[in-house]
Design a protein around this motif. Structure first.
Motif, PDB file in Angstrom:
ATOM      1  N   LYS A   1       9.714  15.988   3.999  1.00 21.18           N
ATOM      2  CA  LYS A   1       8.471  16.400   4.662  1.00 21.18           C
ATOM      3  C   LYS A   1       7.247  15.998   3.839  1.00 21.18           C
ATOM      4  O   LYS A   1       6.223  15.583   4.395  1.00 21.18           O
ATOM      5  CB  LYS A   1       8.484  17.913   4.880  1.00 21.18           C
ATOM      6  N   GLU A   2       7.353  16.099   2.503  1.00 15.39           N
ATOM      7  CA  GLU A   2       6.238  15.710   1.642  1.00 15.39           C
ATOM      8  C   GLU A   2       5.948  14.209   1.750  1.00 15.39           C
ATOM      9  O   GLU A   2       4.781  13.790   1.821  1.00 15.39           O
ATOM     10  CB  GLU A   2       6.559  16.075   0.189  1.00 15.39           C
ATOM     11  N   VAL A   3       7.011  13.412   1.761  1.00 11.41           N
ATOM     12  CA  VAL A   3       6.832  11.965   1.886  1.00 11.41           C
ATOM     13  C   VAL A   3       6.253  11.614   3.254  1.00 11.41           C
ATOM     14  O   VAL A   3       5.380  10.748   3.376  1.00 11.41           O
ATOM     15  CB  VAL A   3       8.165  11.225   1.660  1.00 11.41           C
ATOM     16  N   SER A   4       6.731  12.298   4.282  1.00 16.29           N
ATOM     17  CA  SER A   4       6.207  12.056   5.633  1.00 16.29           C
ATOM     18  C   SER A   4       4.702  12.316   5.678  1.00 16.29           C
ATOM     19  O   SER A   4       3.926  11.530   6.244  1.00 16.29           O
ATOM     20  CB  SER A   4       6.925  12.950   6.642  1.00 16.29           C
ATOM     21  N   SER A   5       4.287  13.425   5.070  1.00 16.71           N
ATOM     22  CA  SER A   5       2.860  13.755   5.021  1.00 16.71           C
ATOM     23  C   SER A   5       2.084  12.713   4.217  1.00 16.71           C
ATOM     24  O   SER A   5       0.978  12.292   4.603  1.00 16.71           O
ATOM     25  CB  SER A   5       2.674  15.138   4.401  1.00 16.71           C
ATOM     26  N   GLY A   6       2.686  12.253   3.092  1.00 15.09           N
ATOM     27  CA  GLY A   6       2.042  11.247   2.262  1.00 15.09           C
ATOM     28  C   GLY A   6       1.879   9.922   2.980  1.00 15.09           C
ATOM     29  O   GLY A   6       0.836   9.260   2.873  1.00 15.09           O
ATOM     30  N   VAL A   7       2.894   9.520   3.726  1.00 14.43           N
ATOM     31  CA  VAL A   7       2.833   8.268   4.493  1.00 14.43           C
ATOM     32  C   VAL A   7       1.731   8.350   5.550  1.00 14.43           C
ATOM     33  O   VAL A   7       0.944   7.410   5.727  1.00 14.43           O
ATOM     34  CB  VAL A   7       4.198   7.965   5.149  1.00 14.43           C
ATOM     35  N   ASN A   8       1.654   9.478   6.255  1.00 19.29           N
ATOM     36  CA  ASN A   8       0.611   9.657   7.273  1.00 19.29           C
ATOM     37  C   ASN A   8      -0.787   9.547   6.662  1.00 19.29           C
ATOM     38  O   ASN A   8      -1.685   8.931   7.253  1.00 19.29           O
ATOM     39  CB  ASN A   8       0.773  11.014   7.961  1.00 19.29           C
ATOM     40  N   GLN A   9      -0.982  10.139   5.485  1.00 12.04           N
ATOM     41  CA  GLN A   9      -2.294  10.075   4.822  1.00 12.04           C
ATOM     42  C   GLN A   9      -2.656   8.639   4.447  1.00 12.04           C
ATOM     43  O   GLN A   9      -3.799   8.208   4.627  1.00 12.04           O
ATOM     44  CB  GLN A   9      -2.282  10.955   3.576  1.00 12.04           C
ATOM     45  N   ILE A  10      -1.675   7.898   3.925  1.00  5.63           N
ATOM     46  CA  ILE A  10      -1.925   6.505   3.540  1.00  5.63           C
ATOM     47  C   ILE A  10      -2.283   5.668   4.766  1.00  5.63           C
ATOM     48  O   ILE A  10      -3.223   4.853   4.732  1.00  5.63           O
ATOM     49  CB  ILE A  10      -0.689   5.917   2.820  1.00  5.63           C
ATOM     50  N   LEU A  11      -1.546   5.870   5.847  1.00  4.55           N
ATOM     51  CA  LEU A  11      -1.807   5.106   7.064  1.00  4.55           C
ATOM     52  C   LEU A  11      -3.215   5.368   7.600  1.00  4.55           C
ATOM     53  O   LEU A  11      -3.923   4.436   8.022  1.00  4.55           O
ATOM     54  CB  LEU A  11      -0.772   5.453   8.131  1.00  4.55           C
ATOM     55  N   LEU A  12      -3.638   6.632   7.558  1.00  6.69           N
ATOM     56  CA  LEU A  12      -4.964   7.002   8.088  1.00  6.69           C
ATOM     57  C   LEU A  12      -6.092   6.613   7.122  1.00  6.69           C
ATOM     58  O   LEU A  12      -7.078   5.987   7.516  1.00  6.69           O
ATOM     59  CB  LEU A  12      -5.019   8.510   8.365  1.00  6.69           C
ATOM     60  N   ASN A  13      -5.938   6.983   5.857  1.00  5.98           N
ATOM     61  CA  ASN A  13      -7.015   6.782   4.883  1.00  5.98           C
ATOM     62  C   ASN A  13      -7.309   5.309   4.614  1.00  5.98           C
ATOM     63  O   ASN A  13      -8.446   4.937   4.313  1.00  5.98           O
ATOM     64  CB  ASN A  13      -6.698   7.491   3.569  1.00  5.98           C
ATOM     65  N   GLN A  14      -6.268   4.462   4.716  1.00  7.02           N
ATOM     66  CA  GLN A  14      -6.476   3.044   4.424  1.00  7.02           C
ATOM     67  C   GLN A  14      -6.628   2.199   5.688  1.00  7.02           C
ATOM     68  O   GLN A  14      -6.602   0.961   5.620  1.00  7.02           O
ATOM     69  CB  GLN A  14      -5.329   2.525   3.552  1.00  7.02           C
TER      70      GLN A  14
ATOM     71  N   ALA B   1       0.833  -1.211   0.000  1.00  6.97           N
ATOM     72  CA  ALA B   1       0.000   0.000   0.000  1.00  6.97           C
ATOM     73  C   ALA B   1       0.864   1.257   0.000  1.00  6.97           C
ATOM     74  O   ALA B   1       0.574   2.227  -0.722  1.00  6.97           O
ATOM     75  CB  ALA B   1      -0.915  -0.003   1.223  1.00  6.97           C
ATOM     76  N   LEU B   2       1.947   1.253   0.782  1.00 11.62           N
ATOM     77  CA  LEU B   2       2.836   2.419   0.830  1.00 11.62           C
ATOM     78  C   LEU B   2       3.567   2.603  -0.499  1.00 11.62           C
ATOM     79  O   LEU B   2       3.704   3.729  -0.995  1.00 11.62           O
ATOM     80  CB  LEU B   2       3.844   2.268   1.975  1.00 11.62           C
ATOM     81  N   LYS B   3       4.053   1.510  -1.095  1.00  8.16           N
ATOM     82  CA  LYS B   3       4.763   1.621  -2.373  1.00  8.16           C
ATOM     83  C   LYS B   3       3.842   2.151  -3.470  1.00  8.16           C
ATOM     84  O   LYS B   3       4.230   3.046  -4.237  1.00  8.16           O
ATOM     85  CB  LYS B   3       5.328   0.249  -2.766  1.00  8.16           C
ATOM     86  N   ASP B   4       2.633   1.618  -3.520  1.00  7.52           N
ATOM     87  CA  ASP B   4       1.677   2.076  -4.532  1.00  7.52           C
ATOM     88  C   ASP B   4       1.272   3.524  -4.296  1.00  7.52           C
ATOM     89  O   ASP B   4       1.204   4.336  -5.239  1.00  7.52           O
ATOM     90  CB  ASP B   4       0.427   1.184  -4.518  1.00  7.52           C
ATOM     91  N   GLY B   5       1.024   3.868  -3.032  1.00  9.70           N
ATOM     92  CA  GLY B   5       0.586   5.226  -2.701  1.00  9.70           C
ATOM     93  C   GLY B   5       1.648   6.265  -2.971  1.00  9.70           C
ATOM     94  O   GLY B   5       1.374   7.334  -3.545  1.00  9.70           O
ATOM     95  N   LEU B   6       2.899   5.974  -2.565  1.00 14.53           N
ATOM     96  CA  LEU B   6       3.994   6.930  -2.772  1.00 14.53           C
ATOM     97  C   LEU B   6       4.343   7.056  -4.249  1.00 14.53           C
ATOM     98  O   LEU B   6       4.674   8.147  -4.734  1.00 14.53           O
ATOM     99  CB  LEU B   6       5.221   6.504  -1.958  1.00 14.53           C
ATOM    100  N   THR B   7       4.264   5.943  -4.988  1.00 16.50           N
ATOM    101  CA  THR B   7       4.534   5.990  -6.429  1.00 16.50           C
ATOM    102  C   THR B   7       3.484   6.854  -7.133  1.00 16.50           C
ATOM    103  O   THR B   7       3.802   7.639  -8.041  1.00 16.50           O
ATOM    104  CB  THR B   7       4.537   4.574  -7.018  1.00 16.50           C
ATOM    105  N   ALA B   8       2.238   6.730  -6.687  1.00 14.10           N
ATOM    106  CA  ALA B   8       1.155   7.540  -7.268  1.00 14.10           C
ATOM    107  C   ALA B   8       1.347   9.024  -6.986  1.00 14.10           C
ATOM    108  O   ALA B   8       0.911   9.879  -7.764  1.00 14.10           O
ATOM    109  CB  ALA B   8      -0.190   7.073  -6.708  1.00 14.10           C
ATOM    110  N   GLN B   9       2.035   9.332  -5.882  1.00 13.42           N
ATOM    111  CA  GLN B   9       2.297  10.727  -5.534  1.00 13.42           C
ATOM    112  C   GLN B   9       3.563  11.258  -6.192  1.00 13.42           C
ATOM    113  O   GLN B   9       3.946  12.407  -5.968  1.00 13.42           O
ATOM    114  CB  GLN B   9       2.417  10.866  -4.012  1.00 13.42           C
ATOM    115  N   GLY B  10       4.229  10.428  -7.007  1.00 12.68           N
ATOM    116  CA  GLY B  10       5.408  10.871  -7.754  1.00 12.68           C
ATOM    117  C   GLY B  10       6.735  10.507  -7.123  1.00 12.68           C
ATOM    118  O   GLY B  10       7.788  10.950  -7.605  1.00 12.68           O
ATOM    119  N   PHE B  11       6.718   9.689  -6.068  1.00 16.20           N
ATOM    120  CA  PHE B  11       7.957   9.271  -5.415  1.00 16.20           C
ATOM    121  C   PHE B  11       8.261   7.836  -5.831  1.00 16.20           C
ATOM    122  O   PHE B  11       7.644   6.885  -5.340  1.00 16.20           O
ATOM    123  CB  PHE B  11       7.834   9.370  -3.894  1.00 16.20           C
TER     124      PHE B  11
END
Length: 325
Positions: free
Chosen positions: A102-115, A63-73
């Motif tokens: 900081k952007e990745v940190s924010s993205g990880v937090n969103q993935i953890l909460l939203n999913q 989930a983290l790999k897919d989510g971060l890749t979708a965000q451009g990382f």
């Protein structure tokens, strides 16, 4: 000329064999480390989160790999380590600047909460961010520490063995000490690389660098014991060496066996302490103890079977003496 054999078997007579074995061990160890090396976020930059009561852990990495890749990382590296009710989550990427962290940190937090991996932001009980600027500082600091250590060690050897320069150059002994230290550290690198191959949570971090610096110091101490005995025997038998009634090879051989018990005793007692630390210690202490233990074993071996034969070869007396040993 009567030779007195004080050891159980001859070491110096087979100097080239021991050096060849040691060189192959060095090469194999370096290959093991390079192939399996994995830098921690201290050196690559990244995020270290400690999460309490993580949900649906088996799907987190994908989930983290897919989510971060979708965000451009692209190509995020995810490692998870369970520690009781807490879970350590490491996310590393080839960051270009500190803002991306900081952007990745924010993205990880969103993935953890939203999913639904965490029920609330309070589930994240620990957070550490390392950007490229910190990583660069850590790398340069580690390299500088090793270089300064090598320079100071070389200076010490040159002055410490100045009294026997008639028979052997302090530069030669300094070179032997440095090469022996490189052998000891390479063996530790190889063992650590093998550990990284079987354990994805083990990485090259500051604890590992501290361990390597400690091994460097221990290696010098171990090598100095045998070289100092060689120095003492050269000084004591200087006239006999000049007259040819004592062979340099036999002198080095005797020096090895005269210090054998001390070298083995020091190695075993120190090894027992590090094994206790490894068995009863926590994660960081285990990494330190493991690396030091391998360095101790390598240092004990190298002082007897690498440093001493190499010293004799560098004396350049082997062409005349090997058949007489």
């Amino acid at each position: 000329m009567k030779k007195q054999q004080i050891g159980l078997f001859k070491i110096i007579k087979h100097s080239f064999f021991w050096i060849a074995v040691s060189v192959m061990m060095m090469i194999g160890s370096i290959v093991l480390f390079v192939v399996n090396a994995r830098l921690s976020i201290e050196f690559t930059g990244g995020i270290d989160l400690t999460i309490n009561e993580l949900n649906n852990e088996e799907n987190l990495v994908s989930a983290l790999k897919d989510g971060l890749t979708a965000q451009g990382f692209n190509q995020p590296q995810i490692n998870i380590e369970k520690e009781g009710t807490n879970t350590s989550l490491l996310v590393s990427l080839p960051f270009e600047n500190d803002e991306q962290v900081k952007e990745v940190s924010s993205g990880v937090n969103q993935i953890l909460l939203n999913q639904g991996f965490i029920s609330s932001p309070d589930a994240i009980v620990g957070l550490s961010l390392n950007g490229p600027s910190v990583s660069s500082y850590m790398k340069s600091g580690a390299i500088n520490a090793i270089i300064v250590g090598l320079i100071l060690i070389s200076i010490y050897i040159m002055f410490s063995f100045a009294s026997v320069r008639k028979h052997i150059s302090p530069l030669v002994l300094g070179g032997v000490t440095i090469l022996t230290m490189l052998f000891d550290t390479s063996i530790a690198l190889g063992a650590y690389g093998l550990w990284m191959a079987f354990n994805s949570t083990v990485t090259v971090d500051t604890i590992f660098i501290i361990s390597i610096l400690t091994i460097m110091g221990y290696s010098i101490n171990d090598t100095i014991i045998i070289l100092d005995r060689i120095r003492e025997n050269i000084a004591r038998q200087s006239d006999s060496l000049d007259k040819g009634t004592v062979l340099y090879g036999q002198l080095v051989e005797d020096s090895i066996w005269q210090t054998m018990r001390r070298s083995l005793g020091t190695g075993v007692t120190t090894l027992l302490v590090t094994l206790t630390m490894f068995i009863f210690g926590t994660d960081m202490l285990q990494k330190f103890a493991f690396t030091i233990a391998i360095g101790i074993i390598a240092g004990t071996y190298s002082s007897l079977f690498f440093a001493s034969p190499m010293t004799y070869i560098f004396l350049n007396k082997w062409k005349k003496e090997l058949k007489k040993l």
